[in-house]
Design a protein around this motif. Structure first.
Motif, mmCIF file in Angstrom:
data_model
loop_
_atom_site.group_PDB
_atom_site.id
_atom_site.type_symbol
_atom_site.label_atom_id
_atom_site.label_comp_id
_atom_site.label_asym_id
_atom_site.label_seq_id
_atom_site.Cartn_x
_atom_site.Cartn_y
_atom_site.Cartn_z
ATOM 1 N N LYS A 105 -11.901 29.712 -4.783
ATOM 2 C CA LYS A 105 -10.761 29.419 -3.903
ATOM 3 C C LYS A 105 -10.768 27.951 -3.480
ATOM 4 N N VAL A 106 -11.955 27.438 -3.187
ATOM 5 C CA VAL A 106 -12.061 26.019 -2.838
ATOM 6 C C VAL A 106 -11.633 25.156 -4.010
ATOM 7 N N PHE A 107 -12.063 25.551 -5.201
ATOM 8 C CA PHE A 107 -11.722 24.791 -6.410
ATOM 9 C C PHE A 107 -10.214 24.804 -6.646
ATOM 10 N N TYR A 108 -9.587 25.985 -6.515
ATOM 11 C CA TYR A 108 -8.132 26.060 -6.650
ATOM 12 C C TYR A 108 -7.459 25.159 -5.614
ATOM 13 N N GLY A 109 -8.021 25.164 -4.403
ATOM 14 C CA GLY A 109 -7.433 24.363 -3.336
ATOM 15 C C GLY A 109 -7.468 22.879 -3.634
ATOM 16 N N ASN A 110 -8.623 22.380 -4.132
ATOM 17 C CA ASN A 110 -8.681 20.926 -4.344
ATOM 18 C C ASN A 110 -7.849 20.487 -5.545
ATOM 19 N N ILE A 111 -7.734 21.361 -6.557
ATOM 20 C CA ILE A 111 -6.874 21.023 -7.682
ATOM 21 C C ILE A 111 -5.407 20.992 -7.236
ATOM 22 N N PHE A 112 -5.045 21.930 -6.345
ATOM 23 C CA PHE A 112 -3.671 21.957 -5.829
ATOM 24 C C PHE A 112 -3.377 20.708 -5.007
ATOM 25 N N VAL A 113 -4.327 20.293 -4.168
ATOM 26 C CA VAL A 113 -4.142 19.078 -3.370
ATOM 27 C C VAL A 113 -3.953 17.862 -4.281
ATOM 28 N N MET A 114 -4.742 17.806 -5.337
ATOM 29 C CA MET A 114 -4.629 16.701 -6.289
ATOM 30 C C MET A 114 -3.267 16.728 -6.977
ATOM 31 N N LEU A 115 -2.788 17.922 -7.332
ATOM 32 C CA LEU A 115 -1.489 18.059 -7.992
ATOM 33 C C LEU A 115 -0.356 17.593 -7.083
ATOM 34 N N VAL A 116 -0.406 17.985 -5.816
ATOM 35 C CA VAL A 116 0.631 17.563 -4.864
ATOM 36 C C VAL A 116 0.650 16.039 -4.750
ATOM 37 N N GLY A 117 -0.539 15.443 -4.675
ATOM 38 C CA GLY A 117 -0.612 13.985 -4.610
ATOM 39 C C GLY A 117 -0.047 13.334 -5.851
ATOM 40 N N ALA A 118 -0.310 13.928 -7.015
ATOM 41 C CA ALA A 118 0.191 13.360 -8.268
ATOM 42 C C ALA A 118 1.713 13.427 -8.337
ATOM 43 N N VAL A 119 2.274 14.554 -7.916
ATOM 44 C CA VAL A 119 3.734 14.710 -7.929
ATOM 45 C C VAL A 119 4.385 13.707 -6.986
ATOM 46 N N MET A 120 3.804 13.533 -5.808
ATOM 47 C CA MET A 120 4.348 12.580 -4.845
ATOM 48 C C MET A 120 4.265 11.155 -5.381
ATOM 49 N N LEU A 121 3.171 10.845 -6.078
ATOM 50 C CA LEU A 121 3.023 9.513 -6.644
ATOM 51 C C LEU A 121 4.064 9.279 -7.739
ATOM 52 N N ALA A 122 4.301 10.305 -8.549
ATOM 53 C CA ALA A 122 5.268 10.175 -9.644
ATOM 54 C C ALA A 122 6.692 10.001 -9.142
ATOM 55 N N ALA A 123 6.944 10.378 -7.889
ATOM 56 C CA ALA A 123 8.290 10.234 -7.337
ATOM 57 C C ALA A 123 8.674 8.777 -7.124
ATOM 58 N N MET A 124 7.673 7.903 -7.053
ATOM 59 C CA MET A 124 7.897 6.463 -6.877
ATOM 60 C C MET A 124 8.785 6.162 -5.666
ATOM 61 N N GLN A 125 8.486 6.820 -4.564
ATOM 62 C CA GLN A 125 9.187 6.587 -3.313
ATOM 63 C C GLN A 125 8.238 5.913 -2.330
ATOM 64 N N THR A 126 8.628 4.773 -1.821
ATOM 65 C CA THR A 126 7.758 3.992 -0.938
ATOM 66 C C THR A 126 7.203 4.802 0.243
ATOM 67 N N PRO A 127 8.025 5.614 0.926
ATOM 68 C CA PRO A 127 7.478 6.358 2.069
ATOM 69 C C PRO A 127 6.399 7.371 1.685
ATOM 70 N N LEU A 128 6.352 7.769 0.403
ATOM 71 C CA LEU A 128 5.403 8.797 -0.023
ATOM 72 C C LEU A 128 4.087 8.232 -0.550
ATOM 73 N N VAL A 129 4.029 6.923 -0.764
ATOM 74 C CA VAL A 129 2.887 6.332 -1.460
ATOM 75 C C VAL A 129 1.568 6.644 -0.776
ATOM 76 N N TRP A 130 1.493 6.393 0.523
ATOM 77 C CA TRP A 130 0.211 6.557 1.200
ATOM 78 C C TRP A 130 -0.205 8.019 1.275
#
Length: 329
Positions: A289-314
């Protein structure tokens, strides 16, 4: 002093990874804008250097392993630091793509002699009872290198230009070369020690508990083994891609060089925090469950980064870094 020599080796292993990763991989991206501006290369031409480093590192790794076994970590580290010093000096004098690509082949030598494999070998040789803790200390260096060197290099570039910045940083591997010569020792037998520190160290007795598992031939027959291998491959691929391009990405969004460097440092510091938070959680919560959680957190960060929106960068940098760091423990 001799009583704590094993822990000194663990700290030096962390310093080794800090410098080798920071100078040969994660700290280089802050030079990208200056190189593109001076030589007019495409980003693809510039970033081909990372592919060269990783492919040659993979090809050299088996041969480096033979040399590490034959001559020991200490001698190989000294060779690696010498290569890094020469490579950084030459980097400040490059005149074209071929020059840069050849230097990145030299970085491959640095990574196989001063990277993860020799650092883990060094620590494992000195520890039995607390080997996991010691290796954990060493691995901190991988994250700290990505946090420290972008800051150092950015300030040097701003104050003296990129060529002088490269050549000024030569002092770091030179210092590490002398540390390897005077302090690093391959194994406890190389140091005259009347006591190995009792429970603190090391290979003084064979009574330490050793984790057991299945045989390798049995492991490779399981879906879990290959699933974890694929996850490791894809996460490291994405992390190396993000860390290599994050500086230019931030500059494209009109952030200053200093702020872009801060983003890289934040990314790797969050990875460091992720190692501890999720690693601790795995001791109390179902590990899958922890492993699923950290992969999901990484995925959310990747999607936000791919959006290329300045407010989402950090937000994306923090989440991606936390998720990646967590996947390691």
């Amino acid at each position: 002093m001799k009583l704590y020599y094993p822990w000194l080796m663990a700290i030096l292993a962390a310093l080794t990874l800090l410098v080798s990763n920071g100078m040969a991989i994660t700290g280089l991206s802050v030079f990208d804008e200056a190189l593109l501006g001076e030589f007019g290369w495409s980003r693809g031409e510039l970033k081909f250097n990372g592919l060269i480093t990783m492919v040659v590192t993979g090809l050299l790794a088996p041969f480096a392993g033979i040399l590490l076994d034959r001559y020991g970590v200490r001698i190989c580290m000294m060779v690696g630091w010498l290569f890094l010093a020469i490579a950084y000096w030459l980097y400040g004098n490059i005149n074209g793509l071929t020059d840069m690509y050849l230097i990145h082949i030299m970085f491959s030598v640095v990574l196989v002699f001063c990277g993860l494999n020799p650092a883990v070998i060094l620590v494992s040789t000195w520890f039995v009872a607390r080997r996991g803790t010691a290796i954990g200390i060493a691995l901190v260096g991988t994250s700290l290198g990505g946090a420290v060197f972008p800051q150092i290099s950015t300030r040097l570039i701003e104050s003296m230009g990129w060529r002088d910045a490269f050549q000024t940083e030569v002092i770091v591997p030179i210092v590490l070369l002398f540390i390897a010569f005077f302090i690093v020792r391959n194994k406890p037998a190389d140091v005259a020690m009347s006591a190995y520190g009792g429970d603190n160290a090391v290979q003084a007795d064979g009574s330490a508990a050793v984790l057991t598992g299945v045989a390798y031939k049995d492991a490779i027959k399981t879906s879990s083994f290959w699933s974890l291998a694929l996850i490791a491959m894809f996460t490291f691929y994405s992390v190396l891609g993000v860390s290599a391009h994050l500086f230019l990405y931030m500059r494209d969004l009109a952030f200053t060089p200093a702020v872009a460097a801060n983003a890289i440092s934040t990314f790797f510091l969050c990875a460091l925090v992720g190692k501890f938070i999720f690693g601790l959680s795995a001791d109390y919560i179902d590990q899958r469950k922890v492993f699923y959680g950290n992969i999901f957190v990484m995925l959310v960060g990747a999607v936000m980064l791919a959006a290329m929106q300045t407010p989402l960068v950090w937000f994306s940098v923090v989440l991606f870094g936390l998720g990646w760091g967590a996947s390691i423990p």
